[in-house]
Design a protein around this motif. Structure first.
Motif, PDB file in Angstrom:
ATOM      1  N   THR A  13       0.830  -1.196   0.000  1.00  0.00           N
ATOM      2  CA  THR A  13       0.000   0.000   0.000  1.00  0.00           C
ATOM      3  C   THR A  13       0.869   1.253   0.000  1.00  0.00           C
ATOM      4  O   THR A  13       1.891   1.315   0.690  1.00  0.00           O
ATOM      5  CB  THR A  13      -0.903   0.006   1.259  1.00  0.00           C
ATOM      6  OG1 THR A  13      -1.753  -1.135   1.204  1.00  0.00           O
ATOM      7  CG2 THR A  13      -1.740   1.271   1.343  1.00  0.00           C
ATOM      8  N   ARG A  36      -4.677  -5.426  -0.221  1.00  0.00           N
ATOM      9  CA  ARG A  36      -5.988  -4.923   0.188  1.00  0.00           C
ATOM     10  C   ARG A  36      -6.234  -3.495  -0.311  1.00  0.00           C
ATOM     11  O   ARG A  36      -7.340  -3.163  -0.716  1.00  0.00           O
ATOM     12  CB  ARG A  36      -6.098  -4.976   1.709  1.00  0.00           C
ATOM     13  CG  ARG A  36      -7.452  -4.567   2.213  1.00  0.00           C
ATOM     14  CD  ARG A  36      -7.559  -4.820   3.702  1.00  0.00           C
ATOM     15  NE  ARG A  36      -8.888  -4.512   4.163  1.00  0.00           N
ATOM     16  CZ  ARG A  36      -9.135  -3.872   5.280  1.00  0.00           C
ATOM     17  NH1 ARG A  36      -8.144  -3.489   6.072  1.00  0.00           N
ATOM     18  NH2 ARG A  36     -10.368  -3.624   5.643  1.00  0.00           N
ATOM     19  N   LYS A  37      -5.212  -2.636  -0.252  1.00  0.00           N
ATOM     20  CA  LYS A  37      -5.381  -1.231  -0.607  1.00  0.00           C
ATOM     21  C   LYS A  37      -4.284  -0.799  -1.574  1.00  0.00           C
ATOM     22  O   LYS A  37      -3.148  -1.246  -1.474  1.00  0.00           O
ATOM     23  CB  LYS A  37      -5.277  -0.341   0.639  1.00  0.00           C
ATOM     24  CG  LYS A  37      -6.273  -0.644   1.721  1.00  0.00           C
ATOM     25  CD  LYS A  37      -5.983   0.208   2.940  1.00  0.00           C
ATOM     26  CE  LYS A  37      -6.863  -0.195   4.106  1.00  0.00           C
ATOM     27  NZ  LYS A  37      -6.577   0.625   5.288  1.00  0.00           N
ATOM     28  N   GLU A  40      -3.603   4.638   0.903  1.00  0.00           N
ATOM     29  CA  GLU A  40      -4.133   5.036   2.202  1.00  0.00           C
ATOM     30  C   GLU A  40      -3.833   6.524   2.317  1.00  0.00           C
ATOM     31  O   GLU A  40      -2.674   6.936   2.254  1.00  0.00           O
ATOM     32  CB  GLU A  40      -3.418   4.263   3.317  1.00  0.00           C
ATOM     33  CG  GLU A  40      -4.346   3.662   4.304  1.00  0.00           C
ATOM     34  CD  GLU A  40      -3.627   2.831   5.351  1.00  0.00           C
ATOM     35  OE1 GLU A  40      -2.699   3.332   6.017  1.00  0.00           O
ATOM     36  OE2 GLU A  40      -4.023   1.674   5.495  1.00  0.00           O
ATOM     37  N   SER A  54      -7.900  -3.180  -7.495  1.00  0.00           N
ATOM     38  CA  SER A  54      -7.467  -4.140  -6.480  1.00  0.00           C
ATOM     39  C   SER A  54      -8.246  -5.429  -6.698  1.00  0.00           C
ATOM     40  O   SER A  54      -9.471  -5.427  -6.766  1.00  0.00           O
ATOM     41  CB  SER A  54      -7.744  -3.617  -5.071  1.00  0.00           C
ATOM     42  OG  SER A  54      -7.457  -4.635  -4.126  1.00  0.00           O
ATOM     43  N   ARG A  60      -9.613  -2.327  -1.854  1.00  0.00           N
ATOM     44  CA  ARG A  60      -9.874  -0.897  -1.773  1.00  0.00           C
ATOM     45  C   ARG A  60      -8.856  -0.200  -2.656  1.00  0.00           C
ATOM     46  O   ARG A  60      -7.666  -0.488  -2.582  1.00  0.00           O
ATOM     47  CB  ARG A  60      -9.715  -0.387  -0.341  1.00  0.00           C
ATOM     48  CG  ARG A  60     -10.663  -1.041   0.636  1.00  0.00           C
ATOM     49  CD  ARG A  60     -10.392  -0.595   2.048  1.00  0.00           C
ATOM     50  NE  ARG A  60     -11.295  -1.281   2.965  1.00  0.00           N
ATOM     51  CZ  ARG A  60     -11.438  -0.974   4.242  1.00  0.00           C
ATOM     52  NH1 ARG A  60     -10.721  -0.009   4.769  1.00  0.00           N
ATOM     53  NH2 ARG A  60     -12.285  -1.639   4.989  1.00  0.00           N
ATOM     54  N   CYS A  61      -9.307   0.736  -3.462  1.00  0.00           N
ATOM     55  CA  CYS A  61      -8.381   1.505  -4.293  1.00  0.00           C
ATOM     56  C   CYS A  61      -7.875   2.727  -3.535  1.00  0.00           C
ATOM     57  O   CYS A  61      -6.680   2.946  -3.437  1.00  0.00           O
ATOM     58  CB  CYS A  61      -9.056   1.927  -5.591  1.00  0.00           C
ATOM     59  SG  CYS A  61      -9.587   0.527  -6.604  1.00  0.00           S
ATOM     60  N   ASP A  63      -8.444   4.740   0.188  1.00  0.00           N
ATOM     61  CA  ASP A  63      -8.998   4.628   1.536  1.00  0.00           C
ATOM     62  C   ASP A  63      -8.528   5.834   2.342  1.00  0.00           C
ATOM     63  O   ASP A  63      -7.339   5.949   2.648  1.00  0.00           O
ATOM     64  CB  ASP A  63      -8.505   3.322   2.172  1.00  0.00           C
ATOM     65  CG  ASP A  63      -9.133   3.024   3.525  1.00  0.00           C
ATOM     66  OD1 ASP A  63      -9.784   3.916   4.114  1.00  0.00           O
ATOM     67  OD2 ASP A  63      -8.961   1.891   4.001  1.00  0.00           O
ATOM     68  N   ARG A  65      -7.997   7.976   5.664  1.00  0.00           N
ATOM     69  CA  ARG A  65      -7.777   7.535   7.035  1.00  0.00           C
ATOM     70  C   ARG A  65      -7.744   8.680   8.037  1.00  0.00           C
ATOM     71  O   ARG A  65      -7.461   8.474   9.202  1.00  0.00           O
ATOM     72  CB  ARG A  65      -6.465   6.745   7.134  1.00  0.00           C
ATOM     73  CG  ARG A  65      -6.371   5.553   6.218  1.00  0.00           C
ATOM     74  CD  ARG A  65      -7.506   4.564   6.331  1.00  0.00           C
ATOM     75  NE  ARG A  65      -7.626   4.045   7.673  1.00  0.00           N
ATOM     76  CZ  ARG A  65      -8.717   3.452   8.146  1.00  0.00           C
ATOM     77  NH1 ARG A  65      -9.784   3.301   7.399  1.00  0.00           N
ATOM     78  NH2 ARG A  65      -8.754   3.014   9.367  1.00  0.00           N
ATOM     79  N   THR A  92     -13.197   4.223  -0.014  1.00  0.00           N
ATOM     80  CA  THR A  92     -13.553   4.076   1.394  1.00  0.00           C
ATOM     81  C   THR A  92     -13.250   5.376   2.125  1.00  0.00           C
ATOM     82  O   THR A  92     -12.114   5.855   2.089  1.00  0.00           O
ATOM     83  CB  THR A  92     -12.746   2.929   2.036  1.00  0.00           C
ATOM     84  OG1 THR A  92     -12.992   1.741   1.295  1.00  0.00           O
ATOM     85  CG2 THR A  92     -13.139   2.723   3.480  1.00  0.00           C
TER      86      THR A  92
END
Length: 185
Positions: A13, A36-37, A40, A54, A60-61, A63, A65, A92
């Protein structure tokens, strides 16, 4: 940052912790991963002329945070359609939703322009309040837009969504054989 070539099988990521623009330049570049991502995001960010995909079962492309940031996505495809998953979510809106003192923070601002989002499950899921503007874009998924209540975050209460131009938001519930569509006017 301008990508000069496609990135296949991104090994980890990418965390964005300072204001950044990532673009595919004049030609749309692709980043794919089984992680997963892809991104971030902890700071203001702009994504332009990109294909992001992904293949992870919780793919998740992008996300977010951290609260109170602005994310602009322009002329991009965000894809997370792993057929063995119930939790793909290309965009996300995550993080805690509180500031350092534990108070509800300012909404995250997300602007989509000419964006195509395809998901097996959630096209866009929000765990925190968001000011979301969707312009000339398409969002498809079991739940194309999912505004989550308080759980591990403050929830999506207070979110504002504006749909402009030639936008289509389509939810597909294959188990119940029903669909819904929102189309801007």
């Amino acid at each position: 940052v301008t990508l000069l070539k496609n990135i296949e099988n991104l090994p980890a990521t990418i965390k964005i912790e300072k204001k950044l623009t990532i673009t595919g330049g004049e030609s749309k570049r692709s980043i794919t991963t089984s992680q997963r991502k892809i991104f971030e995001v902890y700071a203001d960010a702009t994504f332009k002329n990109l294909n992001l995909e992904s293949t992870n079962s919780d793919g998740r492309c992008i996300d977010t945070r951290k609260p109170a940031i602005t994310v602009n996505i322009d002329n991009c495809n965000l894809i997370a359609k792993n057929q063995n998953s119930y939790y793909t979510q290309p965009l996300t809106i995550g993080g805690s939703g509180t500031d350092a003192s534990g108070n509800k923070a300012a909404n995250i601002v997300v602007n989509l322009n000419k964006v195509n989002i395809e998901a097996k499950h959630y096209g866009i899921i929000t765990f925190n309040p968001v000011d979301l503007t969707i312009t000339d874009s398409s969002i498809t998924g079991y739940a194309a837009l999912y505004f989550k209540g308080p759980d591990s975050s403050v929830g999506s209460s207070g979110s504002i969504v504006k749909i402009n131009g030639e936008s289509i938001i389509k939810g597909i519930n294959s188990s119940k054989e029903s669909t819904y569509s929102l189309t801007s006017q």
